[in-house]
Design a protein around this motif. Sequence first.
Motif, mmCIF file in Angstrom:
data_model
loop_
_atom_site.group_PDB
_atom_site.id
_atom_site.type_symbol
_atom_site.label_atom_id
_atom_site.label_comp_id
_atom_site.label_asym_id
_atom_site.label_seq_id
_atom_site.Cartn_x
_atom_site.Cartn_y
_atom_site.Cartn_z
ATOM 1 N N ARG A 113 26.263 48.503 32.320
ATOM 2 C CA ARG A 113 26.048 48.383 30.878
ATOM 3 C C ARG A 113 26.014 49.761 30.224
ATOM 4 O O ARG A 113 26.584 49.961 29.146
ATOM 5 N N GLU A 114 25.349 50.687 30.882
ATOM 6 C CA GLU A 114 25.278 52.046 30.356
ATOM 7 C C GLU A 114 26.669 52.674 30.321
ATOM 8 O O GLU A 114 27.069 53.299 29.326
ATOM 9 N N PHE A 115 27.426 52.464 31.374
ATOM 10 C CA PHE A 115 28.784 53.015 31.461
ATOM 11 C C PHE A 115 29.702 52.367 30.411
ATOM 12 O O PHE A 115 30.427 53.071 29.690
ATOM 13 N N ASP A 116 29.667 51.048 30.330
ATOM 14 C CA ASP A 116 30.536 50.344 29.382
ATOM 15 C C ASP A 116 30.227 50.736 27.941
ATOM 16 O O ASP A 116 31.128 50.838 27.104
ATOM 17 N N THR A 117 28.949 50.941 27.635
ATOM 18 C CA THR A 117 28.566 51.332 26.274
ATOM 19 C C THR A 117 29.176 52.674 25.909
ATOM 20 O O THR A 117 29.736 52.854 24.811
ATOM 21 N N GLU A 118 29.084 53.637 26.823
ATOM 22 C CA GLU A 118 29.647 54.959 26.565
ATOM 23 C C GLU A 118 31.163 54.903 26.420
ATOM 24 O O GLU A 118 31.751 55.523 25.524
ATOM 25 N N TYR A 151 36.912 44.027 29.957
ATOM 26 C CA TYR A 151 36.102 44.688 30.982
ATOM 27 C C TYR A 151 36.447 44.047 32.319
ATOM 28 O O TYR A 151 36.428 42.818 32.458
ATOM 29 N N ILE A 152 36.786 44.885 33.300
ATOM 30 C CA ILE A 152 37.229 44.383 34.599
ATOM 31 C C ILE A 152 36.268 44.898 35.660
ATOM 32 O O ILE A 152 36.489 45.963 36.258
ATOM 33 N N GLY A 153 35.178 44.172 35.860
ATOM 34 C CA GLY A 153 34.209 44.604 36.864
ATOM 35 C C GLY A 153 33.651 45.972 36.523
ATOM 36 O O GLY A 153 32.927 46.138 35.537
ATOM 37 N N ASP A 154 34.022 46.981 37.327
ATOM 38 C CA ASP A 154 33.540 48.348 37.090
ATOM 39 C C ASP A 154 34.556 49.165 36.297
ATOM 40 O O ASP A 154 34.474 50.384 36.252
#
Length: 547
Positions: free
Chosen positions: A381-386, A401-404
Amino acid sequence: MNSDSSGRFLFARELPKQIVIFILSLPVMGFGIWLMLQYMIAEGAITLAAFPVAFAIAGTVYFGAAAALGWGVTVYLTFRYLFEMTPGFATAYAVLYFLAVLLAALLLRRNGFRNLLQTPVRSLVLWYLIVGLAFPVLTSAIGVPLLAAGGGTIDSAQFVLLFTANFISDSFSPVSLGLALCAVLAWIMEKPEPVREAGNWYRFEQALWLFLCALAILAVVGFGDVWASNSIREIAPAFFLLLVWAALRFSMVFALIAAAAVGLVVTSCYAFGLGGSPVPETTRDAIDVYTNLLAMTVLAQVSSAMTLQRARDHQRAMRAELDRANLKRYFSPRLVEDLLSRSESVDHTRSQRVVVMFVDIVGFTSIAEQQTPEETISMLREFDTEIEEEIFRNSGVVDKYIGDGVMAAFGLPQVGDADVASALRCARGMVDRTAKLAEQRKRRGKTPFSIGVGLHVGHVVAGNVGSERNLSFTVIGDAVNTASRLESLSRSLKASIVVSEIVIEAVRHEAPDEKASLLDGFKKIGETTVKGRADPVNVWVLPLDNY
């Protein structure tokens, strides 16, 4: 109304269909004339004869000019052979009503009246102005002198009273029955939206009430002499309750049919003295009856139209909010407002040039093994937000969004002048943001991570794909596959960003003043075989040691 629909309306297209409509309209109009002959009241000035006008206008609006022609022919035959007018006066009267009906229908169609159930208030006002006002003024101003000159009135009749009577007669019937007929036709011809099983009963209920109202109208004709056992004044409250209930049913079709049915019943009772109702002795008395009925009908119609309009507006507001929420899944807030202001939709499928980006966390599997599931979700979540913020900051679109990982596109919904430069700027910004996240994780005692980014530009097909229950906006094409393969090369090439040479050339062209900073640190690898492509791709990379 476009030229094609105008052609069909005026016989230029579908001539056999119009001939059938003309033939079928004759008995319908003849039935209305029979009503006139059976139930003529109040010196013959106000009769149930106006009801075929309602049939004619509704038929012409929805089926074309053949219905108006059928009405004109019926008027001629009636005045020539039943009222024994001269051929000239009968023809003039027929032409008047034919042209009046045709003009009214044309004006209604050109102004979008056939969207009756989608824009009820606007359509209702349009009907009142054209059919309730302009049409009877035209037919009365010309028709009454013709009727008098042709011997269709008694010598002592007052012109002003005849004009008033004819105006109310020609306005009341189309406003009551004509509008109800249009509502039924609109309801039948409207493409029904998919409904839940519970909604099917609602449509069945509507159809049942329409049938009962039609049955009540026919009962006036077949059983008029025994229709009412009490005075119409005594049962009037029941009619008002019916109209109020109909207006609150959120069904304009039902409310208009109910209003028309009540009007027919009341008119019939007063016209024939049913159930002890007093028969109007003069035209003036009949005008009073019609005026009251017209006011009651208009009140019921307006209330039902406003109720439906509020429901439609609420539906549109909810749909707009859902569209806004759907757009926010893909576009930046600034771009969402721009799209909505220009009434564009991502649902429109298009083929265009797009910059495709794939971003993936390097070594995600091993990192996830060292963490709890909750910690992994929190990291993502932190990564996707950035990543999302950086994409939106550079006018990109989050495809999925594809997994990681994340797939993004630049140049949607419209191609820009610097889409490739924006994409590369975004890629470098993502690497910077990830480096900061890695430092924060190290300070918290967590395993840091890096990312791999792949960029390619080319033509794709963009639009919503999937089933009706689960649609998703995406881009499809060779550019997508190539960008994905370039991102996967980042591990073996020990690079943070991998791009095709076409991206490098595009950046040099799009951003000559910024190319030095955007391309700083990039190295050319040369032709590299990419899985899924027959031809190799000239690859450039930004090595990991640059960060």
